[in-house]
Scaffold this active site. Sequence first.
Site, PDB file in Angstrom:
ATOM      1  N   HIS A  31      62.936 -33.663   0.687  1.00  0.00           N
ATOM      2  CA  HIS A  31      63.318 -32.952   1.909  1.00  0.00           C
ATOM      3  C   HIS A  31      64.735 -33.326   2.303  1.00  0.00           C
ATOM      4  O   HIS A  31      64.978 -34.368   2.915  1.00  0.00           O
ATOM      5  CB  HIS A  31      62.362 -33.258   3.062  1.00  0.00           C
ATOM      6  CG  HIS A  31      62.540 -32.318   4.221  1.00  0.00           C
ATOM      7  ND1 HIS A  31      61.801 -31.180   4.377  1.00  0.00           N
ATOM      8  CD2 HIS A  31      63.412 -32.335   5.265  1.00  0.00           C
ATOM      9  CE1 HIS A  31      62.195 -30.542   5.476  1.00  0.00           C
ATOM     10  NE2 HIS A  31      63.175 -31.231   6.022  1.00  0.00           N
TER      11      HIS A  31
ATOM     12  N   HIS B 219      68.892 -31.201   2.963  1.00  0.00           N
ATOM     13  CA  HIS B 219      69.542 -29.928   3.228  1.00  0.00           C
ATOM     14  C   HIS B 219      71.001 -29.994   2.789  1.00  0.00           C
ATOM     15  O   HIS B 219      71.542 -31.076   2.540  1.00  0.00           O
ATOM     16  CB  HIS B 219      69.517 -29.599   4.725  1.00  0.00           C
ATOM     17  CG  HIS B 219      68.192 -29.790   5.387  1.00  0.00           C
ATOM     18  ND1 HIS B 219      67.187 -28.841   5.334  1.00  0.00           N
ATOM     19  CD2 HIS B 219      67.705 -30.810   6.139  1.00  0.00           C
ATOM     20  CE1 HIS B 219      66.138 -29.268   6.020  1.00  0.00           C
ATOM     21  NE2 HIS B 219      66.426 -30.469   6.515  1.00  0.00           N
TER      22      HIS B 219
ATOM     23  N   TYR C  93      72.318 -23.662  16.235  1.00  0.00           N
ATOM     24  CA  TYR C  93      73.223 -24.809  16.295  1.00  0.00           C
ATOM     25  C   TYR C  93      74.314 -24.641  15.246  1.00  0.00           C
ATOM     26  O   TYR C  93      74.158 -23.902  14.275  1.00  0.00           O
ATOM     27  CB  TYR C  93      72.466 -26.121  16.056  1.00  0.00           C
ATOM     28  CG  TYR C  93      71.826 -26.238  14.689  1.00  0.00           C
ATOM     29  CD1 TYR C  93      72.525 -26.752  13.593  1.00  0.00           C
ATOM     30  CD2 TYR C  93      70.501 -25.826  14.475  1.00  0.00           C
ATOM     31  CE1 TYR C  93      71.945 -26.845  12.333  1.00  0.00           C
ATOM     32  CE2 TYR C  93      69.914 -25.917  13.217  1.00  0.00           C
ATOM     33  CZ  TYR C  93      70.637 -26.429  12.156  1.00  0.00           C
ATOM     34  OH  TYR C  93      70.066 -26.519  10.918  1.00  0.00           O
TER      35      TYR C  93
ATOM     36  N   ARG D 178      60.162 -21.450   3.316  1.00  0.00           N
ATOM     37  CA  ARG D 178      59.859 -22.239   4.506  1.00  0.00           C
ATOM     38  C   ARG D 178      59.562 -21.317   5.688  1.00  0.00           C
ATOM     39  O   ARG D 178      60.299 -20.366   5.952  1.00  0.00           O
ATOM     40  CB  ARG D 178      61.035 -23.141   4.865  1.00  0.00           C
ATOM     41  CG  ARG D 178      60.684 -24.236   5.877  1.00  0.00           C
ATOM     42  CD  ARG D 178      61.912 -24.995   6.322  1.00  0.00           C
ATOM     43  NE  ARG D 178      61.567 -26.296   6.900  1.00  0.00           N
ATOM     44  CZ  ARG D 178      62.373 -26.992   7.700  1.00  0.00           C
ATOM     45  NH1 ARG D 178      63.578 -26.514   8.011  1.00  0.00           N
ATOM     46  NH2 ARG D 178      62.007 -28.155   8.179  1.00  0.00           N
TER      47      ARG D 178
ATOM     48  N   ARG E  81      62.467 -24.077  19.328  1.00  0.00           N
ATOM     49  CA  ARG E  81      63.848 -24.361  19.715  1.00  0.00           C
ATOM     50  C   ARG E  81      64.824 -24.132  18.557  1.00  0.00           C
ATOM     51  O   ARG E  81      66.042 -24.113  18.758  1.00  0.00           O
ATOM     52  CB  ARG E  81      63.976 -25.800  20.213  1.00  0.00           C
ATOM     53  CG  ARG E  81      63.597 -26.830  19.187  1.00  0.00           C
ATOM     54  CD  ARG E  81      63.615 -28.241  19.725  1.00  0.00           C
ATOM     55  NE  ARG E  81      62.926 -29.156  18.836  1.00  0.00           N
ATOM     56  CZ  ARG E  81      63.426 -29.625  17.701  1.00  0.00           C
ATOM     57  NH1 ARG E  81      64.633 -29.258  17.329  1.00  0.00           N
ATOM     58  NH2 ARG E  81      62.743 -30.455  16.949  1.00  0.00           N
TER      59      ARG E  81
ATOM     60  N   TYR F   4      56.825 -25.953   9.036  1.00  0.00           N
ATOM     61  CA  TYR F   4      57.408 -26.863  10.026  1.00  0.00           C
ATOM     62  C   TYR F   4      56.887 -26.450  11.393  1.00  0.00           C
ATOM     63  O   TYR F   4      57.152 -25.333  11.859  1.00  0.00           O
ATOM     64  CB  TYR F   4      58.931 -26.794   9.985  1.00  0.00           C
ATOM     65  CG  TYR F   4      59.636 -27.859  10.813  1.00  0.00           C
ATOM     66  CD1 TYR F   4      59.046 -29.096  11.054  1.00  0.00           C
ATOM     67  CD2 TYR F   4      60.895 -27.623  11.352  1.00  0.00           C
ATOM     68  CE1 TYR F   4      59.696 -30.064  11.792  1.00  0.00           C
ATOM     69  CE2 TYR F   4      61.556 -28.585  12.095  1.00  0.00           C
ATOM     70  CZ  TYR F   4      60.946 -29.812  12.308  1.00  0.00           C
ATOM     71  OH  TYR F   4      61.600 -30.775  13.060  1.00  0.00           O
TER      72      TYR F   4
ATOM     73  N   HIS G 167      57.079 -33.466   7.750  1.00  0.00           N
ATOM     74  CA  HIS G 167      57.102 -34.532   8.744  1.00  0.00           C
ATOM     75  C   HIS G 167      55.738 -34.762   9.413  1.00  0.00           C
ATOM     76  O   HIS G 167      55.651 -34.971  10.627  1.00  0.00           O
ATOM     77  CB  HIS G 167      58.159 -34.254   9.806  1.00  0.00           C
ATOM     78  CG  HIS G 167      59.440 -33.694   9.255  1.00  0.00           C
ATOM     79  ND1 HIS G 167      59.932 -34.044   8.005  1.00  0.00           N
ATOM     80  CD2 HIS G 167      60.321 -32.794   9.761  1.00  0.00           C
ATOM     81  CE1 HIS G 167      61.069 -33.381   7.789  1.00  0.00           C
ATOM     82  NE2 HIS G 167      61.315 -32.627   8.820  1.00  0.00           N
TER      83      HIS G 167
ATOM     84  N   ASP H 217      65.595 -36.148   4.765  1.00  0.00           N
ATOM     85  CA  ASP H 217      66.020 -35.181   5.781  1.00  0.00           C
ATOM     86  C   ASP H 217      67.535 -35.163   5.971  1.00  0.00           C
ATOM     87  O   ASP H 217      68.037 -34.620   6.950  1.00  0.00           O
ATOM     88  CB  ASP H 217      65.330 -35.398   7.130  1.00  0.00           C
ATOM     89  CG  ASP H 217      65.464 -34.182   8.058  1.00  0.00           C
ATOM     90  OD1 ASP H 217      65.442 -33.046   7.560  1.00  0.00           O
ATOM     91  OD2 ASP H 217      65.606 -34.378   9.281  1.00  0.00           O
TER      92      ASP H 217
ATOM     93  N   ASN I  32      70.166 -31.945  14.155  1.00  0.00           N
ATOM     94  CA  ASN I  32      69.647 -31.899  15.532  1.00  0.00           C
ATOM     95  C   ASN I  32      69.084 -33.210  16.046  1.00  0.00           C
ATOM     96  O   ASN I  32      68.219 -33.211  16.921  1.00  0.00           O
ATOM     97  CB  ASN I  32      68.577 -30.799  15.661  1.00  0.00           C
ATOM     98  CG  ASN I  32      69.150 -29.411  15.569  1.00  0.00           C
ATOM     99  OD1 ASN I  32      69.963 -29.006  16.396  1.00  0.00           O
ATOM    100  ND2 ASN I  32      68.756 -28.687  14.538  1.00  0.00           N
TER     101      ASN I  32
END
Length: 310
Positions: free
Chosen positions: A33, A35, A51, A126, A132, A159, A183, A262, A267
């Site tokens: 996991h 990015h 974001y 995904r 949010r 997720y 997670h 991750d 964020n």
Amino acid sequence: MASLAPKTPGWLDWYENPSTPAFRLPPGAVDTHCHVFGPQAEFPFAPERKYTPCDGGKEDLFALRDHLGLSRNVIVQATCHGADNSAMVDAVRSSGGRARGIATVRPDIGESELLALDAAGVRGVRFNFVRRLVDTSPADDLLTIAKKVAPLGWHVVLYFESADLPELEGFFASLPVPLVVDHMGRPDVTRPVDGPQFTRFLRFVEDNDVWVKVSCPERLTVTGPPALHGALRGERHAYTDVVPFARRVVAEFPDRVLWGTDWPHPNLTDHMPDDGLLVDHIPHVAVTAEQRHKLLVANPMGLYWPGEDF
């Protein structure tokens, strides 16, 4: 060239000088996991993003892989790139076979585009239910996507927040593909590990074709302590409030657990972890050599590189 968008105010950049882990990863360990963010000048962020991050490109990701002692990566499409998978696919293609990808796609995607993603190394899509981060998608659209990717042998990465599982688990169970939960389903670690909320999640895993990432203690913790500046402070007992939850998942489902960094940690608002210390967190949740080998090598290789030696 178009001007670059500024970062979201208060954005925390990834930590550039991670410590060398005290825990030596087993040969063949996989980060399942992570990015890539841009770089924005080459791979612009999606207009509809929630974001704007810092840059975190493939060169930085692969440098971290090598520094930590990892062998491979599974690169998950970042929400800041929307359904434009260009940056992720470019990173996977540049890995020399040492990376796989998880894409974000729309329900009208055609077979030729899916086949091109598959050939590039993508092995799943995904579905993000964290409000949010993304606008909610109708369940019918997501089911359409799942049906399209099922013939490729792909899976769906989920997720979501633990509080939302009761309203979502029926839909999840209806999907015609294996599921991978990010997670640990984001449990509320202030609640008992043997309480009804986390027990419900464990039974959902038990009753369905589900894999679980025991990742992101830095995102789940309430009491810490944070994994910061390992080379200076030696903080190798971080996120103690998350440990019982991850340890229970590993103990109950040793053949269906995965781990990931991750990176570049999108964020986060409280602190930015030292990735070397995130590796040092692993022995606290996978307490035997057999558990660690399954978590880090055998399970991810079987899911993402089936048939390949490790």
